[in-house]
Design a protein around this motif. Sequence first.
Motif, PDB file in Angstrom:
ATOM      1  N   ASP A 220       6.309  16.877   2.031  1.00  0.00           N
ATOM      2  CA  ASP A 220       6.458  17.217   0.609  1.00  0.00           C
ATOM      3  C   ASP A 220       7.636  18.160   0.359  1.00  0.00           C
ATOM      4  OD1 ASP A 220       5.689  16.655  -1.936  1.00  0.00           O
ATOM      5  OD2 ASP A 220       4.166  18.212  -2.077  1.00  0.00           O
TER       6      ASP A 220
ATOM      7  N   TRP B 299      12.737  11.164 -10.759  1.00  0.00           N
ATOM      8  CA  TRP B 299      11.836  12.099 -11.440  1.00  0.00           C
ATOM      9  C   TRP B 299      12.469  12.436 -12.784  1.00  0.00           C
ATOM     10  CZ3 TRP B 299       7.454  14.943  -9.282  1.00  0.00           C
ATOM     11  CH2 TRP B 299       7.127  14.576  -7.972  1.00  0.00           C
TER      12      TRP B 299
ATOM     13  N   PHE C 155      -1.170   8.174  -1.467  1.00  0.00           N
ATOM     14  CA  PHE C 155      -1.204   9.338  -2.352  1.00  0.00           C
ATOM     15  C   PHE C 155      -2.386  10.210  -1.935  1.00  0.00           C
ATOM     16  CE2 PHE C 155       1.607   8.323  -6.004  1.00  0.00           C
ATOM     17  CZ  PHE C 155       1.940   7.007  -5.692  1.00  0.00           C
TER      18      PHE C 155
ATOM     19  N   TYR D 289       6.926  12.010 -11.909  1.00  0.00           N
ATOM     20  CA  TYR D 289       7.345  11.137 -10.814  1.00  0.00           C
ATOM     21  C   TYR D 289       7.437   9.690 -11.310  1.00  0.00           C
ATOM     22  CZ  TYR D 289       6.447   8.561  -6.381  1.00  0.00           C
ATOM     23  OH  TYR D 289       6.465   7.715  -5.312  1.00  0.00           O
TER      24      TYR D 289
ATOM     25  N   ARG E   2      -2.913  18.014   2.660  1.00  0.00           N
ATOM     26  CA  ARG E   2      -2.850  19.392   2.176  1.00  0.00           C
ATOM     27  C   ARG E   2      -3.522  19.508   0.799  1.00  0.00           C
ATOM     28  NH1 ARG E   2      -1.162  17.697  -1.851  1.00  0.00           N
ATOM     29  NH2 ARG E   2       0.897  17.564  -2.770  1.00  0.00           N
TER      30      ARG E   2
ATOM     31  N   ASP F 151      -2.699  23.795  -7.847  1.00  0.00           N
ATOM     32  CA  ASP F 151      -2.476  23.030  -9.086  1.00  0.00           C
ATOM     33  C   ASP F 151      -3.650  22.104  -9.381  1.00  0.00           C
ATOM     34  OD1 ASP F 151      -0.069  24.213  -9.082  1.00  0.00           O
ATOM     35  OD2 ASP F 151       1.154  22.398  -8.927  1.00  0.00           O
TER      36      ASP F 151
ATOM     37  N   THR G  97       8.214  12.460   2.487  1.00  0.00           N
ATOM     38  CA  THR G  97       6.829  12.129   2.119  1.00  0.00           C
ATOM     39  C   THR G  97       5.839  12.489   3.227  1.00  0.00           C
ATOM     40  OG1 THR G  97       7.051   9.853   2.881  1.00  0.00           O
ATOM     41  CG2 THR G  97       7.500  10.267   0.551  1.00  0.00           C
ATOM     42  N   ALA G  98       6.319  13.111   4.312  1.00  0.00           N
ATOM     43  CA  ALA G  98       5.376  13.618   5.316  1.00  0.00           C
ATOM     44  C   ALA G  98       5.063  15.085   5.045  1.00  0.00           C
ATOM     45  CB  ALA G  98       5.939  13.458   6.710  1.00  0.00           C
TER      46      ALA G  98
ATOM     47  N   ARG H 216      13.095  13.451  -1.056  1.00  0.00           N
ATOM     48  CA  ARG H 216      11.870  14.173  -0.708  1.00  0.00           C
ATOM     49  C   ARG H 216      11.270  13.571   0.566  1.00  0.00           C
ATOM     50  NH1 ARG H 216       6.285  14.003  -2.162  1.00  0.00           N
ATOM     51  NH2 ARG H 216       6.664  11.889  -2.855  1.00  0.00           N
TER      52      ARG H 216
ATOM     53  N   ILE I  60       0.833  -1.212   0.000  1.00  0.00           N
ATOM     54  CA  ILE I  60       0.000   0.000   0.000  1.00  0.00           C
ATOM     55  C   ILE I  60       0.863   1.255   0.000  1.00  0.00           C
ATOM     56  CG2 ILE I  60      -1.612   1.328   1.406  1.00  0.00           C
ATOM     57  CD1 ILE I  60      -2.767  -1.397   2.318  1.00  0.00           C
ATOM     58  N   GLU I  61       0.648   2.115  -0.993  1.00  0.00           N
ATOM     59  CA  GLU I  61       1.338   3.401  -1.045  1.00  0.00           C
ATOM     60  C   GLU I  61       0.303   4.511  -0.880  1.00  0.00           C
ATOM     61  OE1 GLU I  61       3.654   3.683  -4.635  1.00  0.00           O
ATOM     62  OE2 GLU I  61       5.174   2.305  -3.865  1.00  0.00           O
TER      63      GLU I  61
ATOM     64  N   ASN J 232       6.637   1.770   3.370  1.00  0.00           N
ATOM     65  CA  ASN J 232       5.818   2.893   2.876  1.00  0.00           C
ATOM     66  C   ASN J 232       5.365   3.859   3.960  1.00  0.00           C
ATOM     67  OD1 ASN J 232       5.921   2.220   0.177  1.00  0.00           O
ATOM     68  ND2 ASN J 232       4.207   0.802   0.325  1.00  0.00           N
TER      69      ASN J 232
ATOM     70  N   GLN K 175      12.726   9.923   1.302  1.00  0.00           N
ATOM     71  CA  GLN K 175      13.098   8.834   0.398  1.00  0.00           C
ATOM     72  C   GLN K 175      13.705   9.379  -0.895  1.00  0.00           C
ATOM     73  OE1 GLN K 175       9.580   6.461  -0.298  1.00  0.00           O
ATOM     74  NE2 GLN K 175       8.700   7.878  -1.777  1.00  0.00           N
TER      75      GLN K 175
ATOM     76  N   ALA L 154       2.570  12.228  -6.742  1.00  0.00           N
ATOM     77  CA  ALA L 154       3.614  11.536  -5.980  1.00  0.00           C
ATOM     78  C   ALA L 154       3.136  11.167  -4.586  1.00  0.00           C
ATOM     79  CB  ALA L 154       4.865  12.407  -5.887  1.00  0.00           C
ATOM     80  N   GLN L 155       3.773  10.131  -3.996  1.00  0.00           N
ATOM     81  CA  GLN L 155       3.436   9.691  -2.638  1.00  0.00           C
ATOM     82  C   GLN L 155       3.514  10.840  -1.653  1.00  0.00           C
ATOM     83  OE1 GLN L 155       5.446   6.369  -0.712  1.00  0.00           O
ATOM     84  NE2 GLN L 155       5.932   5.561  -2.714  1.00  0.00           N
ATOM     85  N   LEU L 156       2.540  10.898  -0.739  1.00  0.00           N
ATOM     86  CA  LEU L 156       2.583  11.915   0.305  1.00  0.00           C
ATOM     87  C   LEU L 156       1.627  11.538   1.429  1.00  0.00           C
ATOM     88  CD1 LEU L 156       3.741  14.727   1.025  1.00  0.00           C
ATOM     89  CD2 LEU L 156       1.725  15.715  -0.030  1.00  0.00           C
ATOM     90  N   HIS L 157       2.120  11.611   2.667  1.00  0.00           N
ATOM     91  CA  HIS L 157       1.262  11.310   3.819  1.00  0.00           C
ATOM     92  C   HIS L 157       0.750  12.624   4.379  1.00  0.00           C
ATOM     93  CE1 HIS L 157       2.667   7.055   4.200  1.00  0.00           C
ATOM     94  NE2 HIS L 157       3.632   7.571   3.471  1.00  0.00           N
TER      95      HIS L 157
ATOM     96  N   GLU M  45      13.876   9.394  -4.803  1.00  0.00           N
ATOM     97  CA  GLU M  45      12.926   9.059  -5.866  1.00  0.00           C
ATOM     98  C   GLU M  45      13.486   9.449  -7.221  1.00  0.00           C
ATOM     99  OE1 GLU M  45       9.858  11.682  -4.619  1.00  0.00           O
ATOM    100  OE2 GLU M  45       8.978  10.237  -3.221  1.00  0.00           O
TER     101      GLU M  45
ATOM    102  N   PRO N 298       5.859   7.467   6.310  1.00  0.00           N
ATOM    103  CA  PRO N 298       6.380   8.805   6.047  1.00  0.00           C
ATOM    104  C   PRO N 298       7.872   8.865   6.355  1.00  0.00           C
ATOM    105  CG  PRO N 298       4.465   8.881   7.527  1.00  0.00           C
ATOM    106  CD  PRO N 298       4.790   7.450   7.318  1.00  0.00           C
TER     107      PRO N 298
END
Lengths: 413, 87
Positions: B73, B55, A254, B19, A304, A308, B70-71, B68, A251-252, B46, B51, A298-301, B53, B48
Amino acid sequence: MPLGLLKYAWKSPESMPRFFPDETPLKKHYDAVIIGGGGHGMACAYYLAKEHGLTNVAVLEKGYIGGGNTGRNTTIVRSNYLTSEGVAFYDESLKLFEDLSDEFDLNIFYSTRGHYTLAHSDSALHTMRWRAEVNKFHGIDSEVVDAAHVKKHVPYMDTNCGGHLPVMGALYHAPGSVARHDAVAWGYARGAQSYGVEIHQKTAVTDIRTVGDRVTGVQTDRGFIETPRVISMVAGSTPTVAAMVGLKTPIEIFPLQACVTEPVKPFMDTIVVSGSLHVYVSQSSRGELVMGASVDPAQLHSTRSTLDFVEGLTDQMVDLFPFTSRLKIMRQWAGMSDLTPDFAPIMGKTPIKGFYLDGGWGTWGFKATPVSGKTMAHTVATDETHHLIQPFSLDRFERFNLVGEKGAASVGH
Amino acid sequence: MKFVECAPIGRRALSEFVYAGPVRKEPRNETVSDADLSEFLYYHWNQPAVQTELWQHRPTGIWFYFERDTATDRIERVYPATKGAAQ
């Protein structure tokens, strides 16, 4: 009910019965603990109590009831999936949805609208035909219609899309519906509580204790609870909870964003989805257009929101409904969607005994609320995986036996 | 709009980049077992974290590594994706 309300006109508002009873202290031991007080968690608690007699159950919620993805989706319910496994599962959910208002004695504003998935290319039309045939084989009302049909039933749509991507046809799914998402969670929660299930809001799980390969309890920020069964129903926090028992998952996370416009007079009673334009839209009972698009790139936890997203979405929406260029966006928000590689959920037992997983709900979780609760309750109470969710086990990735539901995801990802 | 400082091409809008996922150590194709392959393809923490990446900058076709978080951005480091450069 309206007459019943009158008597409170002369009394203080505090004398009205509360929808949910006051909180009680945590007990030391529960027969099962559900992590996550969204629609899925509440539905599971409800069916555990109602159908399996398991009432010494606690639902632990870090925030408030339905404050996660249950309150952030675009409320669409449909069952026109691509694989046999998916169709059988989501159709059962749709049938359960239809009776929920009666079952809860609470209006969930379930409204059958008809659902159009537009095709703007030959290959999209090909997938629609494929889906329609799979659906019909399983007895689901689903058919391919031409652009003239779409034009007739969605009169404000520019089926030429400004000449950019003309609509060639659509998959029409008559039972496609919308429902009030919060009410679904509230209805299940009140129902579960009436059987004696405890719901603890503002209670975060910080760790899950195991002995050998067996769950023994959960550590919360309000103390330790002993329990032989833990069910994780936490959508965007699934990787974090799974890590507490040392499980890796495919699980990722987004972010998935959505927005609503200012309310306008009713002009569209259908749900419209366009995979090529990456948008979906329906008009709520308040008149707002509820709109969504694909997940963020892109992945983000995080939940927000971005400008865009609104720019990209409205750019496409104006192609489809030119008059919406005069509307203002009222609100926008995001949820953390837990995507899997095959766009199907991960449900059922895990290698840790007593730890059950219900996750990988990506962008399709709300419509599965009743059936996931019901099948997970069966799985937990009998310790035998319900036949509808056998294809969705966590170990299918080890066996390279994926479900392949991507073609039926509402918009391209 | 978000901008990224990229050493060879200067300050660019993030929307110019595509990405391609986090960098993971690829097992050897000829000898990998089924279990290791599924681990590489599917099973990850997976959570936060910061990591690395891949692009791609679409207009120039150049590939970059982004470090980046991932918690939040936040993009903490950017460098060209040459072989063996991932850290």
